[in-house]
Design a protein around this motif. Structure first.
Motif, PDB file in Angstrom:
ATOM      1  N   LYS A 148       0.762  -1.405  -0.169  1.00  0.00           N
ATOM      2  CA  LYS A 148      -0.180  -0.213   0.062  1.00  0.00           C
ATOM      3  C   LYS A 148       0.709   1.405   0.036  1.00  0.00           C
ATOM      4  O   LYS A 148       0.266   1.997  -0.550  1.00  0.00           O
ATOM      5  CB  LYS A 148      -0.930  -0.232   0.972  1.00  0.00           C
ATOM      6  CG  LYS A 148      -2.239  -0.863   1.243  1.00  0.00           C
ATOM      7  CD  LYS A 148      -2.663  -1.226   2.253  1.00  0.00           C
ATOM      8  CE  LYS A 148      -4.083  -2.181   2.248  1.00  0.00           C
ATOM      9  NZ  LYS A 148      -5.209  -2.376   3.599  1.00  0.00           N
ATOM     10  N   ARG A 149       1.891   1.088   0.878  1.00  0.00           N
ATOM     11  CA  ARG A 149       3.076   2.243   0.666  1.00  0.00           C
ATOM     12  C   ARG A 149       3.814   2.292  -0.173  1.00  0.00           C
ATOM     13  O   ARG A 149       3.288   3.913  -0.424  1.00  0.00           O
ATOM     14  CB  ARG A 149       4.142   2.194   2.087  1.00  0.00           C
ATOM     15  CG  ARG A 149       4.607   3.831   1.797  1.00  0.00           C
ATOM     16  CD  ARG A 149       5.804   3.570   3.308  1.00  0.00           C
ATOM     17  NE  ARG A 149       6.969   4.324   2.738  1.00  0.00           N
ATOM     18  CZ  ARG A 149       7.772   4.295   4.064  1.00  0.00           C
ATOM     19  NH1 ARG A 149       8.453   2.568   4.626  1.00  0.00           N
ATOM     20  NH2 ARG A 149       8.739   5.097   3.918  1.00  0.00           N
ATOM     21  N   ARG A 154       4.206   5.906  -5.460  1.00  0.00           N
ATOM     22  CA  ARG A 154       3.571   6.017  -6.854  1.00  0.00           C
ATOM     23  C   ARG A 154       2.635   6.425  -6.967  1.00  0.00           C
ATOM     24  O   ARG A 154       3.274   7.835  -8.686  1.00  0.00           O
ATOM     25  CB  ARG A 154       4.070   4.407  -7.394  1.00  0.00           C
ATOM     26  CG  ARG A 154       4.942   3.624  -7.796  1.00  0.00           C
ATOM     27  CD  ARG A 154       4.729   2.254  -8.750  1.00  0.00           C
ATOM     28  NE  ARG A 154       3.499   1.819  -8.414  1.00  0.00           N
ATOM     29  CZ  ARG A 154       2.903   0.600  -8.259  1.00  0.00           C
ATOM     30  NH1 ARG A 154       4.727   0.656  -7.625  1.00  0.00           N
ATOM     31  NH2 ARG A 154       2.291   0.696  -8.388  1.00  0.00           N
ATOM     32  N   ASN A 155       2.329   7.017  -6.773  1.00  0.00           N
ATOM     33  CA  ASN A 155       0.439   8.280  -7.071  1.00  0.00           C
ATOM     34  C   ASN A 155       1.398   9.835  -7.064  1.00  0.00           C
ATOM     35  O   ASN A 155       1.078  10.433  -7.379  1.00  0.00           O
ATOM     36  CB  ASN A 155      -0.680   7.763  -6.327  1.00  0.00           C
ATOM     37  CG  ASN A 155      -1.189   6.172  -6.559  1.00  0.00           C
ATOM     38  OD1 ASN A 155      -0.414   5.563  -7.918  1.00  0.00           O
ATOM     39  ND2 ASN A 155      -1.524   5.732  -6.042  1.00  0.00           N
ATOM     40  N   GLU A 159       1.888  12.600  -9.662  1.00  0.00           N
ATOM     41  CA  GLU A 159       1.061  13.970  -9.196  1.00  0.00           C
ATOM     42  C   GLU A 159       2.376  14.871  -9.037  1.00  0.00           C
ATOM     43  O   GLU A 159       2.345  16.210  -9.977  1.00  0.00           O
ATOM     44  CB  GLU A 159       0.196  14.254  -8.020  1.00  0.00           C
ATOM     45  CG  GLU A 159      -1.053  13.198  -7.804  1.00  0.00           C
ATOM     46  CD  GLU A 159      -1.923  13.191  -8.991  1.00  0.00           C
ATOM     47  OE1 GLU A 159      -1.588  14.560  -9.018  1.00  0.00           O
ATOM     48  OE2 GLU A 159      -3.123  12.972  -9.555  1.00  0.00           O
ATOM     49  N   PHE A 160       3.073  14.591  -8.749  1.00  0.00           N
ATOM     50  CA  PHE A 160       3.931  16.297  -8.941  1.00  0.00           C
ATOM     51  C   PHE A 160       5.470  15.878 -10.264  1.00  0.00           C
ATOM     52  O   PHE A 160       5.035  16.827 -10.536  1.00  0.00           O
ATOM     53  CB  PHE A 160       5.624  15.302  -8.162  1.00  0.00           C
ATOM     54  CG  PHE A 160       5.166  15.643  -6.272  1.00  0.00           C
ATOM     55  CD1 PHE A 160       4.823  17.706  -6.489  1.00  0.00           C
ATOM     56  CD2 PHE A 160       5.165  14.832  -5.353  1.00  0.00           C
ATOM     57  CE1 PHE A 160       4.761  17.864  -4.954  1.00  0.00           C
ATOM     58  CE2 PHE A 160       5.114  15.765  -3.916  1.00  0.00           C
ATOM     59  CZ  PHE A 160       4.937  16.819  -3.820  1.00  0.00           C
ATOM     60  N   HIS A 161       4.609  14.707 -10.714  1.00  0.00           N
ATOM     61  CA  HIS A 161       5.413  15.313 -11.891  1.00  0.00           C
ATOM     62  C   HIS A 161       4.747  15.987 -13.372  1.00  0.00           C
ATOM     63  O   HIS A 161       5.153  17.265 -14.096  1.00  0.00           O
ATOM     64  CB  HIS A 161       5.811  13.356 -13.057  1.00  0.00           C
ATOM     65  CG  HIS A 161       6.680  13.000 -12.317  1.00  0.00           C
ATOM     66  ND1 HIS A 161       8.362  13.317 -12.924  1.00  0.00           N
ATOM     67  CD2 HIS A 161       7.013  11.548 -12.133  1.00  0.00           C
ATOM     68  CE1 HIS A 161       8.997  12.912 -12.476  1.00  0.00           C
ATOM     69  NE2 HIS A 161       8.334  11.348 -12.504  1.00  0.00           N
ATOM     70  N   LEU A 191      12.764  10.063  -2.803  1.00  0.00           N
ATOM     71  CA  LEU A 191      14.471   9.410  -1.846  1.00  0.00           C
ATOM     72  C   LEU A 191      13.353   7.926  -1.653  1.00  0.00           C
ATOM     73  O   LEU A 191      14.521   7.335  -0.768  1.00  0.00           O
ATOM     74  CB  LEU A 191      15.348  10.329  -0.707  1.00  0.00           C
ATOM     75  CG  LEU A 191      16.143  11.335  -1.828  1.00  0.00           C
ATOM     76  CD1 LEU A 191      16.740  12.439  -0.647  1.00  0.00           C
ATOM     77  CD2 LEU A 191      17.644  10.559  -2.230  1.00  0.00           C
ATOM     78  N   GLN A 192      12.636   8.428  -0.765  1.00  0.00           N
ATOM     79  CA  GLN A 192      11.797   7.709  -0.095  1.00  0.00           C
ATOM     80  C   GLN A 192      11.158   6.489  -0.357  1.00  0.00           C
ATOM     81  O   GLN A 192      11.323   5.421  -0.171  1.00  0.00           O
ATOM     82  CB  GLN A 192      10.711   8.425   0.782  1.00  0.00           C
ATOM     83  CG  GLN A 192      10.982   9.844   1.901  1.00  0.00           C
ATOM     84  CD  GLN A 192      11.244   8.728   3.393  1.00  0.00           C
ATOM     85  OE1 GLN A 192      11.423   7.897   3.528  1.00  0.00           O
ATOM     86  NE2 GLN A 192      12.497   9.512   4.223  1.00  0.00           N
ATOM     87  N   TYR A 193      10.985   6.573  -1.404  1.00  0.00           N
ATOM     88  CA  TYR A 193      10.880   5.754  -2.850  1.00  0.00           C
ATOM     89  C   TYR A 193      12.569   5.050  -3.530  1.00  0.00           C
ATOM     90  O   TYR A 193      12.014   3.265  -3.422  1.00  0.00           O
ATOM     91  CB  TYR A 193      10.192   6.073  -4.316  1.00  0.00           C
ATOM     92  CG  TYR A 193       9.582   4.652  -5.065  1.00  0.00           C
ATOM     93  CD1 TYR A 193       8.355   4.617  -4.577  1.00  0.00           C
ATOM     94  CD2 TYR A 193      10.031   4.476  -6.147  1.00  0.00           C
ATOM     95  CE1 TYR A 193       7.965   3.201  -5.520  1.00  0.00           C
ATOM     96  CE2 TYR A 193       9.579   3.346  -7.009  1.00  0.00           C
ATOM     97  CZ  TYR A 193       8.495   2.822  -6.505  1.00  0.00           C
ATOM     98  OH  TYR A 193       8.081   2.042  -7.752  1.00  0.00           O
TER      99      TYR A 193
END
Length: 353
Positions: A148-149, A154-155, A159-161, A191-193
């Motif tokens: 889920k995380r 990714r979503n 959105e940022f892209h 970085l978190q991803y």
């Protein structure tokens, strides 16, 4: 501008673009074109890493807040190298895995140094390092939560892209104060991803490396055995002995041109053997007579001798008064018993009703 005059941002962006194209590529991973792009991206990120160290962009005393927004994305260099070495197809898979693990470890160390690792990531990494046992329900719950995380991150990146109008982690335009805050959140999310993906990749690497080491040890042992067998075969050929590897080869010539046997054989009279097979009776012939069999069984103790005649009844001596009186009393008692118990009296109850 020559290749040597390229800036860190240009080299990083070019290498990152190749990496992102590989992620979506439909080429076979072992194709020459795919591997050429992998090597090209690796070389670019290795140059980026060298330039980061030369410029001393990151200090061990700096926290995440101290690093400029434009420089934050260069922390992804080691992560990208770890991913790319996993994509390499070479003769030494173990070396590629070891290089990948080294880059992933370096990336996590940088994130920990600059206080980017979350508490959840630290806990998960500690469990990986200690290999703490977990029950099935706990493992399943963790997988669901991490899935889920990952989907949520990714979503958010997508959105940022859309907001920033970029397909990579970089932004080349001028950053207003509002846009800079959004871009900083965007890079931190990258970085978190990357941290999330690194921990997942390390799990697979830790499982694959021991298997590859066992395969290498087995191949080394087999190579040693083959070497000894080759040496033994050479010695056997010099000694004129038959090669063990050809013992079961029942076809081909019996001897080589030099007169040495190529496979074991037995010299027999073929005609006599065929005659024995043709004139043999359809049943198995006895190997001993009945008398021989009985003698053999008697020797083994399977037959008992004697005991076939009824014992003779001992008659009382007429001169022995005690014996005569005992026989007389015994006969009278038997007569009294027969009078008291007529023949068949015990079956009358069975015939009632």
């Amino acid at each position: 501008m020559s290749g040597n005059d390229e800036t860190l941002a240009q080299i990083f962006r070019k290498s990152e673009t190749i990496f992102l194209d590989l992620q979506k590529s439909s080429l076979a991973s072992n194709s020459d074109e795919f591997q050429s792009k992998v090597n090209q991206s690796i070389q670019g990120f290795q140059r980026s890493g060298d330039m980061v160290r030369q410029l001393s962009l990151f200090s061990e005393n700096e926290f995440m807040e101290d690093i400029s927004t434009k420089d934050l994305r260069f922390l992804l260099t080691e992560y990208y190298l770890g991913e790319l070495f996993l994509k390499k197809v070479s003769q030494d898979r173990l070396a590629d895995l070891s290089a990948s693990k080294e880059h992933f470890d370096h990336f996590l160390l940088q994130c920990e140094t600059h206080d980017i690792l979350t508490a959840a990531d630290k806990k998960y990494l500690e469990q990986l390092i200690t290999n703490a046992p977990k029950d099935a329900a706990t493992r399943r719950g963790e997988k669901i939560a991490r899935f889920k995380r990952e989907k949520e991150m990714r979503n958010q990146i997508e959105e940022f892209h859309k907001i920033l109008g970029t397909t990579s982690s970089g932004y080349e335009g001028e950053l207003s104060s509002e846009l800079e805050d959004q871009y900083r959140d965007f890079v931190l999310l990258h970085l978190q991803y990357a941290i999330f993906q690194t921990t997942e990749q390390l799990v697979g690497i830790q499982q694959e490396i021991p298997m590859l080491k066992q395969m290498q040890e087995r191949r080394a042992a087999e190579g040693s055995n083959d070497s000894r067998a080759s040496t033994r075969n050479q010695d056997d050929s010099r000694d004129g002995r038959v090669d063990d590897s050809r013992i079961w080869n029942a076809t081909g010539p019996l001897m080589d041109p030099q007169g040495r046997p190529l496979r074991p054989f037995v010299i027999t009279n073929k005609k006599a053997e065929m005659m024995k097979g043709v004139f043999r009776p359809g049943h198995s012939l006895p190997t001993m007579s009945i008398e021989q069999y009985l003698d053999q069984e008697i020797e083994r103790g399977n037959f008992l001798s004697g005991g076939t005649e009824e014992p003779k009844k001992k008659e009382a001596d007429d001169n022995d008064e005690e014996a005569v009186n005992a026989e007389t009393i015994k006969a009278r008692d038997w007569d009294d018993f027969k009078d008291d118990n007529p023949k068949g009296w015990g079956n009358k109850g069975g015939r009632i009703g």
